[in-house]
Design a protein around this motif. Structure first.
Motif, short mmCIF file in Angstrom:
data_model
loop_
_atom_site.label_atom_id
_atom_site.label_comp_id
_atom_site.label_asym_id
_atom_site.label_seq_id
_atom_site.Cartn_x
_atom_site.Cartn_y
_atom_site.Cartn_z
N TYR A 32 -48.18 54.73 -24.05
CA TYR A 32 -46.88 54.43 -23.43
C TYR A 32 -45.76 55.43 -23.71
CZ TYR A 32 -48.93 49.75 -23.01
OH TYR A 32 -49.75 48.70 -22.72
N TYR A 33 -45.91 56.24 -24.75
CA TYR A 33 -44.77 57.05 -25.20
C TYR A 33 -44.24 58.00 -24.13
CZ TYR A 33 -41.83 60.25 -27.75
OH TYR A 33 -40.77 61.00 -28.14
N LYS A 34 -45.13 58.71 -23.47
CA LYS A 34 -44.70 59.73 -22.50
C LYS A 34 -43.86 59.10 -21.39
CE LYS A 34 -46.92 63.73 -21.00
NZ LYS A 34 -48.11 64.44 -20.51
N SER A 37 -40.49 57.65 -22.89
CA SER A 37 -39.60 58.75 -23.27
C SER A 37 -38.97 59.39 -22.04
CB SER A 37 -40.38 59.81 -24.06
OG SER A 37 -39.58 60.93 -24.33
N ARG A 38 -39.76 59.55 -20.99
CA ARG A 38 -39.25 60.14 -19.75
C ARG A 38 -38.15 59.25 -19.14
NH1 ARG A 38 -43.99 61.50 -17.21
NH2 ARG A 38 -43.90 63.53 -18.20
N LYS A 39 -38.34 57.93 -19.20
CA LYS A 39 -37.33 57.01 -18.66
C LYS A 39 -36.05 57.03 -19.48
CE LYS A 39 -40.39 53.64 -16.50
NZ LYS A 39 -40.88 52.25 -16.55
N ILE A 40 -36.18 57.01 -20.79
CA ILE A 40 -35.01 56.92 -21.66
C ILE A 40 -34.28 58.26 -21.75
CG2 ILE A 40 -34.26 56.58 -24.05
CD1 ILE A 40 -36.44 54.45 -24.26
N ASP A 41 -35.02 59.34 -21.95
CA ASP A 41 -34.41 60.65 -22.17
C ASP A 41 -34.18 61.44 -20.89
OD1 ASP A 41 -34.58 60.11 -24.91
OD2 ASP A 41 -36.58 60.98 -25.03
N GLY A 42 -34.77 60.99 -19.79
CA GLY A 42 -34.67 61.73 -18.54
C GLY A 42 -35.76 62.77 -18.38
N GLU A 43 -36.42 63.09 -19.46
CA GLU A 43 -37.57 64.01 -19.46
C GLU A 43 -38.42 63.65 -20.66
OE1 GLU A 43 -35.85 67.81 -21.89
OE2 GLU A 43 -35.40 67.70 -19.76
N TRP A 59 -36.83 51.41 -30.88
CA TRP A 59 -37.26 50.77 -29.64
C TRP A 59 -37.70 49.34 -29.89
CZ3 TRP A 59 -40.62 55.20 -27.18
CH2 TRP A 59 -39.77 56.26 -26.82
N GLY A 60 -38.33 49.08 -31.03
CA GLY A 60 -38.70 47.72 -31.38
C GLY A 60 -37.48 46.84 -31.53
N HIS A 61 -36.43 47.41 -32.07
CA HIS A 61 -35.17 46.66 -32.19
C HIS A 61 -34.60 46.35 -30.81
CE1 HIS A 61 -32.14 45.25 -35.02
NE2 HIS A 61 -31.28 45.46 -34.04
N PHE A 62 -34.75 47.28 -29.88
CA PHE A 62 -34.30 47.01 -28.50
C PHE A 62 -35.08 45.86 -27.89
CE2 PHE A 62 -32.88 51.67 -27.83
CZ PHE A 62 -31.60 51.36 -28.29
N CYS A 63 -36.37 45.77 -28.21
CA CYS A 63 -37.18 44.66 -27.70
C CYS A 63 -36.74 43.32 -28.29
CB CYS A 63 -38.66 44.88 -28.01
SG CYS A 63 -39.40 46.24 -27.09
N LEU A 64 -36.27 43.35 -29.52
CA LEU A 64 -35.84 42.13 -30.19
C LEU A 64 -34.42 41.72 -29.82
CD1 LEU A 64 -37.29 42.77 -33.73
CD2 LEU A 64 -38.02 41.00 -32.13
N SER A 65 -33.57 42.69 -29.52
CA SER A 65 -32.16 42.42 -29.28
C SER A 65 -31.75 42.92 -27.89
CB SER A 65 -31.30 43.09 -30.35
OG SER A 65 -29.94 42.98 -30.05
N GLU A 66 -31.66 41.99 -26.96
CA GLU A 66 -31.26 42.35 -25.60
C GLU A 66 -29.83 42.88 -25.56
OE1 GLU A 66 -30.78 40.05 -21.39
OE2 GLU A 66 -32.46 39.47 -22.67
N TYR A 77 -35.30 49.42 -18.95
CA TYR A 77 -36.56 50.08 -19.34
C TYR A 77 -37.41 49.15 -20.20
CZ TYR A 77 -33.66 54.08 -18.09
OH TYR A 77 -32.81 54.94 -17.46
N PHE A 78 -36.76 48.46 -21.13
CA PHE A 78 -37.51 47.61 -22.05
C PHE A 78 -37.90 46.28 -21.41
CE2 PHE A 78 -35.71 50.72 -24.85
CZ PHE A 78 -36.79 51.02 -25.66
N SER A 79 -37.15 45.84 -20.42
CA SER A 79 -37.56 44.61 -19.73
C SER A 79 -38.75 44.87 -18.80
CB SER A 79 -36.38 44.03 -18.94
OG SER A 79 -35.99 44.90 -17.90
N GLU A 80 -38.93 46.12 -18.38
CA GLU A 80 -40.05 46.49 -17.51
C GLU A 80 -41.34 46.81 -18.28
OE1 GLU A 80 -38.57 49.88 -15.43
OE2 GLU A 80 -37.22 48.70 -14.18
N LEU A 81 -41.24 46.92 -19.59
CA LEU A 81 -42.43 47.25 -20.39
C LEU A 81 -43.46 46.13 -20.32
CD1 LEU A 81 -41.27 48.70 -23.83
CD2 LEU A 81 -42.68 49.81 -22.13
N PRO A 82 -44.73 46.47 -20.31
CA PRO A 82 -45.76 45.43 -20.38
C PRO A 82 -45.63 44.64 -21.69
CG PRO A 82 -46.73 47.57 -19.84
CD PRO A 82 -45.30 47.81 -20.19
N LYS A 83 -46.06 43.39 -21.65
CA LYS A 83 -45.95 42.53 -22.84
C LYS A 83 -46.65 43.14 -24.05
CE LYS A 83 -45.18 38.11 -20.67
NZ LYS A 83 -45.53 36.69 -20.62
N MET A 84 -47.78 43.77 -23.83
CA MET A 84 -48.52 44.37 -24.94
C MET A 84 -47.71 45.49 -25.59
SD MET A 84 -50.86 44.33 -26.95
CE MET A 84 -52.58 44.07 -26.94
N ALA A 85 -47.05 46.31 -24.80
CA ALA A 85 -46.24 47.40 -25.34
C ALA A 85 -45.06 46.84 -26.14
CB ALA A 85 -45.75 48.30 -24.22
#
Length: 116
Positions: A32-34, A37-43, A59-66, A77-85
């Motif tokens: 998932y990193y690539k 990272s592209r979504k968050i950093d733009g590249e 990023w884990g903190h972003f998943c825990l704290s909306e 970006y984090f709401s679109e992540l698969p549940k496993m990620a």
């Protein structure tokens, strides 16, 4: 059971969790990193595995704290992540917070145990 036995058990648990977190980070990094990272950093920003894995804590903190994710503008970006990620990032965050607390508890016990 003495406090020493509890600390030894926590050490063994911590070692197992650390290895599990490293394996988890490698899997997340390869899968998932690539894309994230592209979504968050733009590249895609390849800063190496160790530094990338430290970003997983954030990023884990972003998943825990909306609220935190919204404040940084990455909530979509984090709401679109698969549940496993999301689960992998939360696991990574949780393990290292737990290990940090165990280290503090161990330091406190060794520093203030009062055996002179």
């Amino acid at each position: 059971m003495t406090f020493l036995h509890v600390m030894l058990g926590l050490y063994v648990l911590g070692a197992f969790l650390f290895l599990a977190a490293v394996v988890n980070a490698v899997v997340f990094y390869r899968k998932y990193y690539k894309t994230l990272s592209r979504k968050i950093d733009g590249e895609f920003t390849d800063i190496g595995f160790i530094l990338s894995a430290s970003r997983f804590m954030h990023w884990g903190h972003f998943c825990l704290s909306e609220k935190r994710a919204k404040r940084f503008g990455v909530d979509t970006y984090f709401s679109e992540l698969p549940k496993m990620a999301r689960a992998q990032l939360i696991f990574h965050w949780s393990v290292f917070i737990f290990l940090g607390l165990v280290m503090l508890l161990t330091w406190g016990w060794l520093e203030f145990r009062g055996d002179g």
